[in-house]
Design a protein around this motif. Structure first.
Motif: not given
Lengths: 458, 595
Positions: A1, A36, A39-42, A44-50, A52, A54, B200, B264-265, B439, B447, B455-456, B493
């Motif tokens: 979000m 990796p 939560p932000s990485f996860l 972002s990964a969700r958006r990339q893999l699926l 989608r 933003f 992990q 956060g990344e 997380h 997924l 991915l990383a 974003r």
């Protein structure tokens, strides 16, 4: 979000006559390793893999959160159990004496009379709250009555049912649960499972091991049926009978009296437990004895055995069409197997004949060996005539003869015997033996000394 | 009643010298837990003593008497061959030179085989002779580094299982930043052999960032994890875009990672390590200090740290003193008073009992503090940055607990940049691992964990320059605000809210690519007073400014009395920029611009 950041900036009104400078594109992106993590990485990964965008992801995440929030409000919320604990109490229940709590029906008091042992902790919590809201003495005070008897009953019921140990004790002796068992012998075969399944489902509530295997249908497999009876013959029950204990007189200071009561209670508990175990065992025994499924399985097995034994004959006897077909299949297979076995069977007969011939040859072997031995003895063990053969020499000759006969085929021994006899004692026999040993080639290496010695005088 | 759907989570910080474990408590917050001995800092040591095996802090005292059978420092050997590692062991069990996998050989006593159970248990005399009591036999046991690791990790796992009451199902284990894929795989294998379900193997620096929730303003503030800088507002607000340094100083080594945080990344800008600079340096300083004091008081020579050829008495004295110094070190970092150090019969039957205060220690350790600062400066410089550009330093590792070190580091940074130790540096990695496991356990059902982590493996596309906004019509060379940090992973974003001057009809925003520059202003020193010989140097004040670089675009929107506007900027992979600007509450009427 997306997180909205408020910047400490205030935009002025757009100056009139403003024209933007000429724009150029973004510098070429570089690349770097990202962790990796977080939560932000996860997301972002969700958006990339699926795949989608933003905006799409935002929508889905919002929907998900809304759903979760709804579920969270449901859990522990009271809307989940509509009507729970709202059973109308009959007069007898309402007029109960809270001091007689051992006799009261705790489930009925909480309005859970229809759920009983199936009520979960959440059910009890919700039902208790609803009952308390209705029967709290503060509510009654308005109408002028001062009777909090039923409220006390409610509290006692809640106290009992929320304590797992006490609840088990109460459940063990819950009289409101029907415990009649129809006589298995008098149940028609068609209704056998339907009648007895609820009985065992009821008994299963005492099992320490959960889940309990079900009774199964009329056409349950052998494995299922056996599993069921195995389970019930090894049934481990938590049912106990503390509830029926006699109270020790509270104000009695007599220690012996107390001990006596305790002892009696204990023995009574054990007796009841034993009785209960016996009851269950007898029930299982009689159910097993009358189970039409067991009969069916036995019949099937017998048919299968017969089919195996008699081949085609049993097929006609097969009880059902399916069985018949199975039998026929089996038969066909057996016949195929027989056909396949036919060719080796022919050679089998031949082998038999060969075996017999060999047996006969072996019997004769001894005879032939003896004749050769006689010839050797007659030749004075191939020693000069004057010297008497020593025991060792005789022994050596005999051993070598044995070895030779072992190495040769019976027919060859026969041949050797004939030749040696024809050559007669002395040099002739020796030459024949030697020739035979040499004929053996490598097999004879190092095994023969006497027979390979040069003949006398040579 | 506890919600059953909460997975049982374990975070393991597996260091070279110490390990710690963290779980998620009932409220959903990570918590570092103590093992059954009550230790949160569990020494990575295993000692074989006869039939007994001591694991953890209980194994450390065996260094004194039974060093040859005590195994320490095995983590860094994972994934290496014998020839690749440093194999000088002075006090601990030596590495075997015969095998390629680094392995140890220890003396053990093999318990005697159990006497066969007698069938007849009656008390009557059996007539048979009573079997002689069987003695354990001396033997040797060879353990490879992965085996030792498995053994050690399984005890950590047991401690956590005992605490939780069930076996943890989701585990994340930390690995140093310099571990390559091979070593990570080896570590994972060893952990899995110990029955741990490893989600992990996480970089220590990443664990620290996750533990502090860097780049997530709300969460970080809620948990009270913000740093306290000398100046500025960083104490109240967490920026979503910043440059952070994770400084991890453990017992044996120092590792520094420079990380760009974008919403956060975490993108790695640079990292480095010094495997000679660690808490052991402080030990050695104190060791020398106390040895000197001992010699002065008792007139007995004690030369520590010993060389390999030192007499056994000296080695034992060193081991004893080392154990005592560790306590001194801990009390030095915990309290401001003097810390004592007492060893009975240190050498030749003479005792040592002395103390050191923080001031004395800071002056002793000043060279080490300086070295750490120098390392930090070097690594930040290698990443193409200046120390003034760093927005925060996060501390990890028990050796960073010294207030002297923290204040020393703070001096190097801009006054607005905090040196943060809000979470105990010795626990932060374990806590971060536990959070990461949490997380990961909440991962979307669609997924696969392996896909996500894969991915990383490839480097991500990142912004090569920061992006900021400017107010149209202003002639200033400096951008009004920064939106994206340099090194932000794409796509990315930002959403910002801006105020609007009352009565404005129409507002606009310019989007620029920025150039970060460090402006140095020299403040001349006050004229030196006559009695001072040294001339004071001019003071340098470094200031980071974000200058306008390339103009990217311009958007405007009607406001009509709204109090503010909101703006969304998305930078896609490949460098495509999408901008939307709208008056508050009228997102559907947004002006859009794509570049």
């Amino acid at each position: 979000m997306a997180t909205l950041t408020t910047l400490p900036l205030t935009l002025p009104a757009l100056p009139s006559g403003y024209s933007a400078p000429s724009s150029s594109g973004l510098s070429k992106p570089s690349s770097a390793h990202t962790y990796p993590a977080g939560p932000s990485f996860l997301s972002s990964a969700r958006r990339q893999l699926l795949q989608r965008s933003f905006a799409e992801d935002d929508k889905l995440v919002l929907a998900q959160r809304k759903k979760e929030a709804e579920e969270a409000s449901k859990v522990g919320g009271e809307e989940q159990y509509p009507g729970l604990g709202e059973e109308e109490e009959d007069k007898a229940t309402l007029a109960q004496d809270p001091k007689e709590w051992k006799k009261q029906d705790h489930y009925a008091v909480l309005g859970l009379g229809n759920l009983r042992y199936k009520a979960t902790d959440d059910h009890i919590k919700v039902a208790h709250r609803r009952k308390v809201l209705r029967h709290h003495p503060d509510k009654k005070a308005a109408s002028g009555s001062n009777d909090d008897g039923f409220f006390k009953c409610i509290q006692k019921a809640h106290e009992t049912l929320t304590n797992p140990e006490r609840r088990r004790q109460f459940d063990s002796v819950d009289e409101a649960i029907e415990d009649s068992v129809p006589n298995p012998a008098s149940i028609p075969a068609g209704k056998y499972c339907a009648t007895l399944a609820p009985v065992f489902a009821r008994e299963a509530r005492f099992s320490k091991v959960q889940p309990v295997p079900g009774f199964g249908g009329e056409d349950a497999s052998k494995k299922e049926v056996e599993g069921f009876y195995d389970f019930w013959y090894n049934f481990d029950s938590w049912r106990s009978f503390e509830w029926h204990d006699k109270e020790v007189d509270e104000d009695s200071t007599n220690r012996d009296n107390k001990r006596f009561t305790e002892k009696k209670n204990k023995s009574e508990r054990t007796r009841r437990k034993k009785e209960d175990n016996t009851r269950l065992r007898e029930l299982v025994d009689s159910v097993l004895a009358n189970d039409p499924r067991i009969k069916r399985i036995k019949a099937e097995e017998k048919a299968a055995r017969d089919a195996k034994k008699k081949g085609g004959a049993a097929a006609a006897k097969g009880p059902s069409a399916a069985d018949k077909k199975a039998e026929e299949d089996k038969k066909a297979k057996e016949e195929a197997a027989k056909k396949a076995a036919a060719t080796p069977e022919l050679s089998k007969a031949e082998k038999e004949a060969q075996k017999k011939a060999k047996e006969a040859a072996r019997k004769n072997l001894k005879k032939w060996k003896k004749s050769i031995q006689a010839v050797i003895a007659a030749s004075n063990y191939f020693l000069p005539a004057i010297t008497a053969p020593s025991a060792a020499q005789i022994d050596a000759h005999l051993t070598e003869l044995d070895t030779l006969c072992d190495l040769l085929e019976p027919e060859e021994v026969k041949d050797l015997k004939e030749k040696v006899e024809a050559a007669g004692p002395g040099e002739g026999a020796k030459t024949e033996l030697k020739a035979r040993v040499v004929g053996l080639g490598q097999k004879a290496d190092g095994k023969f000394v006497e027979f390979t010695k040069d003949p006398l005088g040579a | 009643m506890r919600n059953r759907s909460i997975p049982h989570i374990l975070g393991i910080n597996f260091g070279q010298s110490f390990a710690s474990i963290a779980v998620i408590d009932k409220e959903g917050h990570p918590e570092c837990i103590a093992n059954e001995e009550g230790e949160r800092q569990i020494a990575c040591a295993i000692s074989y003593s006869g039939e007994q095996v001591y694991i953890g802090n209980g194994a450390k005292p065996f260094l004194v008497k039974n060093g040859k059978n005590t195994i320490m420092g095995f983590r860094n050997l994972l994934g290496h061959t014998y020839d690749e590692v440093d194999h000088t062991a002075i006090l601990t069990a030596p590495l075997l030179s015969s095998s390629t996998t680094p392995s140890y050989e220890v003396d053990i006593l093999v318990p005697p085989p159990k006497a066969p159970e007698k069938g007849n248990r009656s008390a009557a005399a059996s007539g048979a002779a009573t079997p002689a009591v069987q003695e354990p036999t001396a033997g040797k046991k060879t353990l490879t580094a992965p085996e030792v690791t498995t053994l050690f990790l399984s005890t950590l796992f047991t401690s956590a299982s005992d605490y939780l009451g069930v076996k943890p199902t989701h585990c994340v284990i930390s690995a140093p930043t310099w571990f390559g894929p091979e070593q990570q795989a080896e570590l994972r294998k060893a952990a899995e052999a110990a029955g741990i379900h490893v989600l992990q193997v996480l970089d220590e620096a990443a664990a620290v960032l996750v533990g502090y929730r860097v780049g997530m303003p709300e969460e970080r503030k809620e948990r009270g994890l913000l740093g306290q800088p000398e100046e500025g507002d960083a104490g109240e607000v967490e920026k979503t875009d910043k440059k952070v340094v994770v400084l991890d100083m453990g017992e044996t080594s120092l590792s520094v990672s420079v990380v760009a945080v974008s919403n956060g990344e975490y993108t790695v800008l640079g990292k480095g390590r010094d495997d000679k600079l660690g808490g052991r340096e402080f030990d050695n300083l104190l060791l020398k200090h106390f040895a000197k004091e001992f010699t002065k008081k008792t007139k007995t020579a004690l030369d520590v740290p010993c060389s390999e050829s030192a007499p056994a008495g000296d080695k034992r004295a060193e081991a004893k003193l080392r154990l005592a110094v560790e306590h001194t070190k801990r009390s030095l970092s915990a309290s401001s008073g003097a810390a004592t150090c007492a060893v009975e019969s240190l050498k030749d039957g003479l005792d040592l009992s002395t103390s050191v205060n923080r001031l004395r220690f800071d002056s002793l350790a000043a060279p080490v503090f300086r070295q750490v600062g120098e390392r930090l400066r070097q690594i930040v410089k290698d990443a193409g940055l200046d120390l003034a550009q760093i927005d925060e330093v996060l501390l990890a590792g028990a050796s960073t607990l010294f207030p002297g070190l923290q204040s020393n580091l703070a001096l190097l940074l801009a006054p607005t940049a905090p040196v943060t130790a809000a979470i105990d540096p010795s626990q932060v990695i374990a806590i971060g691992c536990a959070l990461q496991a949490l997380h990961l356990s909440k991962l979307d059902k669609d997924l696969q964990l392996s896909d996500v982590l894969a991915l990383a493996d490839r480097d991500a596309e990142t912004l090569s320059a920061p992006i900021g906004i400017a107010i149209p019509g202003e002639k200033s060379e400096v951008l009004a605000a920064k939106l994206f940090e340099q090194g932000s992973a794409l796509p990315s974003r930002r959403r910002v809210a801006l105020g609007v001057v009352g009565g404005a009809e129409k507002v606009g925003v310019e989007l620029w690519e920025g150039k970060e520059e460090v402006k140095i202003t020299r403040v001349p020193a006050p004229p030196a007073e006559d009695d001072e010989d040294e001339e004071e140097e001019d003071e340098e004040i470094k200031e980071v400014v974000l200058n306008k670089g390339k103009f990217l675009g311009y958007v405007e929107t009607e406001v009509k009395g709204a109090k503010g506007v909101q703006m969304e900027v998305i930078v896609q992979k490949g460098g495509k920029v999408e901008v939307r600007l709208w008056a508050e509450g009228k997102e559907e009427d947004a002006t859009t611009l794509t570049m």
